[in-house]
Design a protein around this motif. Structure first.
Motif, PDB file in Angstrom:
ATOM      1  N   ASP A 256     -21.622 -36.678 -21.090  1.00 23.22           N
ATOM      2  CA  ASP A 256     -20.251 -36.471 -21.533  1.00 23.22           C
ATOM      3  C   ASP A 256     -19.984 -34.970 -21.482  1.00 23.22           C
ATOM      4  OD1 ASP A 256     -17.863 -36.123 -22.849  1.00 23.22           O
ATOM      5  OD2 ASP A 256     -18.323 -37.505 -24.475  1.00 23.22           O
ATOM      6  N   PRO A 257     -19.109 -34.506 -20.587  1.00 21.59           N
ATOM      7  CA  PRO A 257     -18.964 -33.060 -20.380  1.00 21.59           C
ATOM      8  C   PRO A 257     -18.345 -32.322 -21.556  1.00 21.59           C
ATOM      9  CG  PRO A 257     -17.291 -34.253 -19.147  1.00 21.59           C
ATOM     10  CD  PRO A 257     -18.240 -35.285 -19.688  1.00 21.59           C
ATOM     11  N   ILE A 258     -17.697 -33.037 -22.484  1.00 22.33           N
ATOM     12  CA  ILE A 258     -17.076 -32.341 -23.609  1.00 22.33           C
ATOM     13  C   ILE A 258     -17.830 -32.566 -24.913  1.00 22.33           C
ATOM     14  CG2 ILE A 258     -14.820 -32.483 -22.486  1.00 22.33           C
ATOM     15  CD1 ILE A 258     -14.014 -34.532 -24.641  1.00 22.33           C
ATOM     16  N   ALA A 259     -18.988 -33.212 -24.841  1.00 25.40           N
ATOM     17  CA  ALA A 259     -19.766 -33.455 -26.068  1.00 25.40           C
ATOM     18  C   ALA A 259     -20.587 -32.240 -26.471  1.00 25.40           C
ATOM     19  CB  ALA A 259     -20.684 -34.662 -25.878  1.00 25.40           C
ATOM     20  N   PHE A 260     -21.022 -31.436 -25.483  1.00 25.63           N
ATOM     21  CA  PHE A 260     -21.912 -30.307 -25.758  1.00 25.63           C
ATOM     22  C   PHE A 260     -23.058 -30.774 -26.669  1.00 25.63           C
ATOM     23  CE2 PHE A 260     -19.391 -26.137 -24.846  1.00 25.63           C
ATOM     24  CZ  PHE A 260     -18.879 -26.680 -23.687  1.00 25.63           C
ATOM     25  N   GLU A 261     -23.683 -31.874 -26.267  1.00 23.48           N
ATOM     26  CA  GLU A 261     -24.695 -32.491 -27.110  1.00 23.48           C
ATOM     27  C   GLU A 261     -25.914 -31.595 -27.297  1.00 23.48           C
ATOM     28  OE1 GLU A 261     -26.702 -34.927 -29.612  1.00 23.48           O
ATOM     29  OE2 GLU A 261     -24.580 -35.009 -29.037  1.00 23.48           O
ATOM     30  N   GLY A 262     -26.316 -30.881 -26.248  1.00 17.04           N
ATOM     31  CA  GLY A 262     -27.443 -29.959 -26.403  1.00 17.04           C
ATOM     32  C   GLY A 262     -27.147 -28.869 -27.402  1.00 17.04           C
ATOM     33  N   ALA A 263     -25.921 -28.349 -27.375  1.00 18.96           N
ATOM     34  CA  ALA A 263     -25.518 -27.327 -28.340  1.00 18.96           C
ATOM     35  C   ALA A 263     -25.515 -27.885 -29.750  1.00 18.96           C
ATOM     36  CB  ALA A 263     -24.131 -26.796 -27.978  1.00 18.96           C
ATOM     37  N   ALA A 264     -24.989 -29.104 -29.904  1.00 14.36           N
ATOM     38  CA  ALA A 264     -24.941 -29.724 -31.230  1.00 14.36           C
ATOM     39  C   ALA A 264     -26.345 -29.937 -31.789  1.00 14.36           C
ATOM     40  CB  ALA A 264     -24.189 -31.049 -31.159  1.00 14.36           C
ATOM     41  N   ARG A 265     -27.255 -30.372 -30.942  1.00 17.83           N
ATOM     42  CA  ARG A 265     -28.641 -30.578 -31.396  1.00 17.83           C
ATOM     43  C   ARG A 265     -29.296 -29.256 -31.768  1.00 17.83           C
ATOM     44  NH1 ARG A 265     -31.606 -35.609 -28.661  1.00 17.83           N
ATOM     45  NH2 ARG A 265     -29.801 -37.004 -28.410  1.00 17.83           N
ATOM     46  N   ALA A 266     -29.039 -28.221 -30.965  1.00 16.14           N
ATOM     47  CA  ALA A 266     -29.621 -26.911 -31.275  1.00 16.14           C
ATOM     48  C   ALA A 266     -29.129 -26.421 -32.630  1.00 16.14           C
ATOM     49  CB  ALA A 266     -29.292 -25.917 -30.174  1.00 16.14           C
ATOM     50  N   TRP A 267     -27.841 -26.592 -32.894  1.00 14.97           N
ATOM     51  CA  TRP A 267     -27.297 -26.182 -34.190  1.00 14.97           C
ATOM     52  C   TRP A 267     -27.900 -26.994 -35.333  1.00 14.97           C
ATOM     53  CZ3 TRP A 267     -25.125 -22.176 -36.252  1.00 14.97           C
ATOM     54  CH2 TRP A 267     -24.381 -21.293 -35.470  1.00 14.97           C
ATOM     55  N   ARG A 268     -27.986 -28.305 -35.179  1.00 15.15           N
ATOM     56  CA  ARG A 268     -28.547 -29.137 -36.247  1.00 15.15           C
ATOM     57  C   ARG A 268     -29.995 -28.757 -36.535  1.00 15.15           C
ATOM     58  NH1 ARG A 268     -25.705 -33.401 -33.547  1.00 15.15           N
ATOM     59  NH2 ARG A 268     -27.641 -34.153 -32.597  1.00 15.15           N
TER      60      ARG A 268
END
Length: 390
Positions: A256-268
């Motif tokens: 999903d190009p607008i999820a930024f899932e890697g960024a979200a996981r890094a922050w969590r």
């Protein structure tokens, strides 16, 4: 016994279209100055870690070997060059930390640099496309800006047209950049200029306007890391409460190009490691290569639910006088984005805040700072949470 790595010194030069002809010269300007700031010399360094993307910006490569040309005492110090797209500087910093924390050395010099402006703009755009998945994305109109233009269009399709909020982010960062002596553009452009499409602010890759895009820049920054057992011998020490690196899959078609899932996981993961929440942070320096990136990063860091980052912008939460100031330095949007230098620069900006030496950028009482630096379209994601130890 291995010790944690702490930041003991740094150096930063103004970003922009600089007279220095190459990264060798740019790195020489910051490497010795950073050592001096840390109260150390070349003879004290056990490892050199260099962040330069290059990929065609200049013919000379083997960038790791260039730092020693500034100081004969560095001639026999092991040197390694790192590259991780727009997160190249953070990759160099984290690798240097691993070097110290493994017990292999006690002092490391980290240098990030890029010389971008010596190439014609079309060539620069093609070089930057190396940070995308060329097999599928090389023909996107607008180059790397076009990649983020597609991300913005997809975000607007799902969550409504947020062009006004993107202009508010651009205006915020340009306003902040006025106070940054290292910024490439120190001009308060204002919301109306950033929001209106004009001859001076045309579409670059719809719906992104020129003011939604970061700058083509030359620049360099350096950091000196020492083992924490040496903290008593240096004038200052900045500790990492947490540092996390999370990757996502490179092709946009496979996520999903607008999820930024890697960024979200890094922050969590970083907040969990630090035992903190966003409420514990006094400010964040985030990777606004494009204003749509900063908007989505608000959601990735947990400031807003998916699709609701516009409320963060409208409520002024990330302004310098808001609940969580974001990019008081002006960010990449105002400060500039010399690729290899950016991750190092962002950490220097955080250190300046923590040592109350940020001048007009200063957030009063800043004690805990978050940094988010990403490579590509949220592919390589680095989150640091820093505090002052000395």
């Amino acid at each position: 016994m291995a010790h944690k790595a702490v930041i003991a010194g740094w150096s930063h030069i103004p970003f922009g279209k600089l007279i220095e002809p190459d990264t060798e010269t740019l790195m020489a300007r910051v490497s010795l100055a950073a050592l001096q700031h840390a109260g150390l010399a070349g003879k004290d360094v056990d490892g050199i870690y260099v962040g330069v993307m290059n990929n065609g910006f200049q013919k000379q490569d083997f960038q790791g070997a260039l730092v020693a040309l500034a100081d004969p005492d560095l001639a026999y110090v092991p040197a390694t060059r790192l590259e991780n797209a727009c997160a190249t500087g953070s990759a160099a910093l984290y690798t240097a930390m691993d070097f110290i924390e493994s017990g292999r050395g006690r002092v490391a010099l980290v240098v990030g640099a890029e010389k971008m402006t010596s190439r014609p703009t079309p060539e620069i755009g093609d070089i930057l496309l190396n940070a995308s998945y060329r097999k599928e994305e090389a023909d996107i109109e607008g180059g790397f800006a076009g990649v983020f233009g597609k991300i913005a269009a997809e975000y607007f399709s799902r969550h409504g047209d947020r062009s006004r909020e993107l202009a508010m982010i651009a205006a915020k960062n340009h306003h902040n950049g006025v106070s940054n002596p290292y910024a490439q553009i120190r001009k308060d452009l204002g919301f109306d200029f950033c929001n209106d499409v004009s001859d001076k602010n045309p579409y670059v890759a719809q719906p992104l306007r020129r003011t939604d895009c970061s700058l083509i820049s030359d620049g360099a920054a350096a950091i000196v890391l020492v083992s924490e057992d040496l903290a008593a011998d240096v004038p200052r020490a900045i500790r990492f409460k947490a540092r996390q690196h999370v990757n996502d899959i490179l092709p946009l078609s496979r996520r999903d190009p607008i999820a930024f899932e890697g960024a979200a996981r890094a922050w969590r993961q970083a907040l969990a490691e630090a035992g903190a929440t966003l409420d514990d942070l006094d400010l964040v320096e985030t990777h606004d290569c494009f204003t749509i990136a900063e908007l989505i990063e608000y959601e990735a860091m947990g400031l807003a639910p998916r699709g609701e980052a516009y409320k963060v912008v409208q409520e002024g939460i990330t302004r310098k006088d808001g609940r969580l100031p974001v990019n008081p330095s002006g960010g990449l949007k105002s400060k500039g984005h010399p690729i290899g230098a950016t991750g190092v620069s962002m950490h220097v900006m955080a250190c300046m805040q923590l040592t109350d030496s940020a001048g007009g950028m200063q957030i009063p009482g800043a004690a805990t700072v978050g940094v988010f630096n990403m490579g590509g379209a949220a592919v390589a994601n680095y989150v640091s949470i820093l505090e002052r130890a000395k």
